[in-house]
Each structure stands twice: as C-alpha cells, then as structure tokens.
Design a protein around this motif. Sequence first.
Motif, PDB file in Angstrom:
ATOM      1  N   VAL A 114       0.837  -1.208   0.000  1.00  0.00           N
ATOM      2  CA  VAL A 114       0.000   0.000   0.000  1.00  0.00           C
ATOM      3  C   VAL A 114       0.869   1.255   0.000  1.00  0.00           C
ATOM      4  N   VAL A 115       1.929   1.239   0.815  1.00  0.00           N
ATOM      5  CA  VAL A 115       2.845   2.384   0.841  1.00  0.00           C
ATOM      6  C   VAL A 115       3.467   2.600  -0.535  1.00  0.00           C
ATOM      7  N   GLY A 116       3.836   1.508  -1.207  1.00  0.00           N
ATOM      8  CA  GLY A 116       4.402   1.617  -2.547  1.00  0.00           C
ATOM      9  C   GLY A 116       3.430   2.220  -3.543  1.00  0.00           C
ATOM     10  N   ILE A 117       2.163   1.838  -3.459  1.00  0.00           N
ATOM     11  CA  ILE A 117       1.143   2.390  -4.357  1.00  0.00           C
ATOM     12  C   ILE A 117       1.004   3.893  -4.146  1.00  0.00           C
ATOM     13  N   LYS A 118       0.954   4.299  -2.879  1.00  0.00           N
ATOM     14  CA  LYS A 118       0.808   5.728  -2.578  1.00  0.00           C
ATOM     15  C   LYS A 118       2.006   6.535  -3.081  1.00  0.00           C
ATOM     16  N   ASN A 119       3.208   5.994  -2.908  1.00  0.00           N
ATOM     17  CA  ASN A 119       4.405   6.695  -3.394  1.00  0.00           C
ATOM     18  C   ASN A 119       4.400   6.789  -4.920  1.00  0.00           C
ATOM     19  N   ARG A 120       3.965   5.733  -5.577  1.00  0.00           N
ATOM     20  CA  ARG A 120       3.904   5.747  -7.044  1.00  0.00           C
ATOM     21  C   ARG A 120       2.911   6.798  -7.532  1.00  0.00           C
ATOM     22  N   VAL A 121       1.761   6.884  -6.882  1.00  0.00           N
ATOM     23  CA  VAL A 121       0.757   7.889  -7.254  1.00  0.00           C
ATOM     24  C   VAL A 121       1.325   9.294  -7.089  1.00  0.00           C
ATOM     25  N   LYS A 122       2.083   9.492  -6.030  1.00  0.00           N
ATOM     26  CA  LYS A 122       2.703  10.801  -5.786  1.00  0.00           C
ATOM     27  C   LYS A 122       3.663  11.169  -6.913  1.00  0.00           C
ATOM     28  N   LEU A 123       4.510  10.219  -7.317  1.00  0.00           N
ATOM     29  CA  LEU A 123       5.459  10.464  -8.399  1.00  0.00           C
ATOM     30  C   LEU A 123       4.746  10.709  -9.726  1.00  0.00           C
ATOM     31  N   GLU A 124       3.677   9.973  -9.968  1.00  0.00           N
ATOM     32  CA  GLU A 124       2.916  10.160 -11.208  1.00  0.00           C
ATOM     33  C   GLU A 124       2.287  11.553 -11.256  1.00  0.00           C
ATOM     34  N   ASN A 125       1.732  11.991 -10.137  1.00  0.00           N
ATOM     35  CA  ASN A 125       1.128  13.327 -10.098  1.00  0.00           C
ATOM     36  C   ASN A 125       2.182  14.419 -10.293  1.00  0.00           C
ATOM     37  N   GLU A 126       3.355  14.214  -9.704  1.00  0.00           N
ATOM     38  CA  GLU A 126       4.435  15.194  -9.873  1.00  0.00           C
ATOM     39  C   GLU A 126       4.876  15.260 -11.333  1.00  0.00           C
ATOM     40  N   ALA A 127       4.940  14.115 -11.993  1.00  0.00           N
ATOM     41  CA  ALA A 127       5.338  14.089 -13.406  1.00  0.00           C
ATOM     42  C   ALA A 127       4.291  14.773 -14.282  1.00  0.00           C
ATOM     43  N   LYS A 128       3.016  14.509 -13.995  1.00  0.00           N
ATOM     44  CA  LYS A 128       1.936  15.160 -14.761  1.00  0.00           C
ATOM     45  C   LYS A 128       2.010  16.674 -14.613  1.00  0.00           C
ATOM     46  N   THR A 129       2.224  17.122 -13.384  1.00  0.00           N
ATOM     47  CA  THR A 129       2.296  18.565 -13.131  1.00  0.00           C
ATOM     48  C   THR A 129       3.489  19.189 -13.841  1.00  0.00           C
ATOM     49  N   ALA A 130       4.630  18.509 -13.800  1.00  0.00           N
ATOM     50  CA  ALA A 130       5.839  19.044 -14.437  1.00  0.00           C
ATOM     51  C   ALA A 130       5.664  19.176 -15.948  1.00  0.00           C
ATOM     52  N   VAL A 131       5.063  18.177 -16.568  1.00  0.00           N
ATOM     53  CA  VAL A 131       4.830  18.228 -18.021  1.00  0.00           C
ATOM     54  C   VAL A 131       3.837  19.333 -18.358  1.00  0.00           C
ATOM     55  N   SER A 132       2.790  19.461 -17.552  1.00  0.00           N
ATOM     56  CA  SER A 132       1.792  20.508 -17.781  1.00  0.00           C
ATOM     57  C   SER A 132       2.417  21.895 -17.671  1.00  0.00           C
ATOM     58  N   ASN A 133       3.285  22.079 -16.667  1.00  0.00           N
ATOM     59  CA  ASN A 133       3.950  23.373 -16.502  1.00  0.00           C
ATOM     60  C   ASN A 133       4.827  23.699 -17.698  1.00  0.00           C
TER      61      ASN A 133
END
Length: 358
Positions: A114-133
């Motif tokens: 579960v901790v791994g899933i949450k960390n992966r979601v965090k990294l995915e959201n950061e990547a989406k935000t960076a590309v959008s910016n």
Amino acid sequence: MNKNLNPLNWTKKQQIIGGAVAIILIGGVTTGIVANANHKAEVRKIEQLKKDKVEKAKVRAEKAKQLEKSNEADSKKLLDIAEKTPTAKNIKLAEDSILKVKNAEVKKAFDNQVVGIKNRVKLENEAKTAVSNYQKDAMNQDKYKTAQQAISKLTSSYSKGLKDTLNKQLATSKKQADDATKAQQAKSESDSKAKATNTNKEQSASTGSATNNNANVDAGTDSQSTVNNDVASGSNSYGGGSQNNYSQGGSNTSQNNTNSGSSNQGQGNSGQNNSNTNTNTGGNGSNTNNNGSNGGNNNNNQSQTRYVGWVSVDGVRRYSQTFNTLGEAQSYVDATVNSAEVINLGFEHSIRYGVEPA
C-alpha cells in the motif's frame, strides 16, 4: 474337617448369623462391583469429553485457517485493483481488508505494498504537473529539464503507460518550441537582411541625388551663359518663359527673363527633395532659373509575420486563433489551456497546444 464349620451342623441361631454375614459380604462385593462400574463409566465420559474438545478445537482451527486464507485472498485482490487503478477509493478498500488479516508477516507485506502504491501515485502526479507546466511555457528550458527528471522517476511497471504518454507530450511540446524558435530566428535574419538592403538602397539613392544636383548646377551655369549671350545680342527666348523688352531713348535694352524649370523626380526607398536656384544678372537684364525638386518613392511593402495559437483534443485542433504578435498568441493559449472546460477534458483526453507562425 471340623464339623462346626459345616453349615449343615449349625444351629438355627448360627445359620441366621451366618446368613446375615453372607448377605453383608455379598452386598459389599456387589457394591464394590457397582462402584467400579460407575468409575469406569465416568472415566470413559471424561475421555470422550476430552476427545470432543480436541475435535472442536481442530474444527475451529480449520475454520480460522480457511477464514485467514479468504481474508488474505480478498486483500490481494483489492491490492491488485489498487495497483492498476490507484484511486483513493480503491486504496481505502485495500487498507480496510488488510485489517482483517491475522498473519503478522503477511499483513506487513500488504502494508508495504500500500505504501508503494501511494508513493507511485505521488510520483505520477508530480510528473503530470511538471509536463503541464512545461507545456504552458515551452520556451523555458528549466521546466523542460524538471519534466524530464520527474518522468524518469516512474520506474514501476504499472506506470509504463503513463510514462510513455508523458514522454510523447513532452516531445511534442519541445518540437513546437523548437519550431517557433527557428521561425523567430529566421524572421530576425530576414529582417536584418531587409534592413541591410534598405540601407544600401538609401546610400545608392543619396549618391544618385548628389549626381542630379551636380547636373542641375551644370545646367544652371549653361543657361546663365546663354542669358548673358542673349542680353548682349539684344534678344532672349525661353520655352514656357516670358520676355519683356523696353526701349528708352534708343539706349540700352532692359530684359526681365524668368524661367521655371521642370521637376525631376528620382526613385529611392526614402524621398529626397533637391532644389537648385540660379540667378544671373547681366547688363540690364536678370535671369532666375529654378530647378524642380526631386522626390523619391517611399517603400513600405515589408511583410509582417502573424502567429496562430492552438489547442487540440485527441489530436484535433478544437481551439485556434491568429494574432499579430507571438505574445498575444501565447497568452491566448495559456488562457485556453487553463480554462475549466479544457481542464475537465484533460482527465479523459489527450490535450496538446502550441504557437506557430501563421
């Protein structure tokens, strides 16, 4: 054998006493037999109860084992769903199911997942935000590097699809930015060449005007010589001019001659007016020679580059508008991409945008 021991020789009293003793002895024996039988029955009952208890314990243990397997299977299933679709709801369902697992080792492994899933979601959201910016400011190289680094952190196999999509979006925006930069550089080079060409033309026109001035000076000199000669001979003639002859006492002839020259028009990038006035007085006469002005043509035919700001949905340009400047086009794109409509579309569709020469 002693006859007294033979019951047949006993007296009636002895027989009664002997019978009583016999009954007592028989009763004692019978009581002992019954007591022993009862004891054995109690022992068997206790043993059976023990067996029943052990059997029930085995049944309960088997049921608990089966329930544990069922809970572990349910947790594993919900964790797989959360891995593939890591929404907040799916993660919460997996966490709740893990609470039912009793095996400490298995429970710890599930919690770590579960901790791994949450960390992966965090990294995915950061990547989406960076590309959008970066897409909103595609000329910014720092934001491009930040987006690249964020995407490189998506190492999970479950993130592969998203990683590929983000890389494509990043490459598309980078190409659009590079194309816009090349177009701007080409325009700057073209403007520089045009400016250099205009400077050369202006210099040529200036040289031509100086030559015309010298020619006009020469023409004025020749005309004045003619005037002097005409005065000396007592006659003067100019095309388009006027002549007045007055006689006074048969003496000198006074002549007033005015000659208006023609207008010479030159060519060049910028207009230049040249005027030449020659005045000559000979004898009693006077001559005025006005050379016309040379006017150039103004050249304002330079082309202006326009820019198209566009936003596409799933590869189709849904929003597009043309502007006179790059800044106006970029502002239009930024406003459109940040609108509620486009943001909502971005949850289910691929959004791309950019600015390019019209």
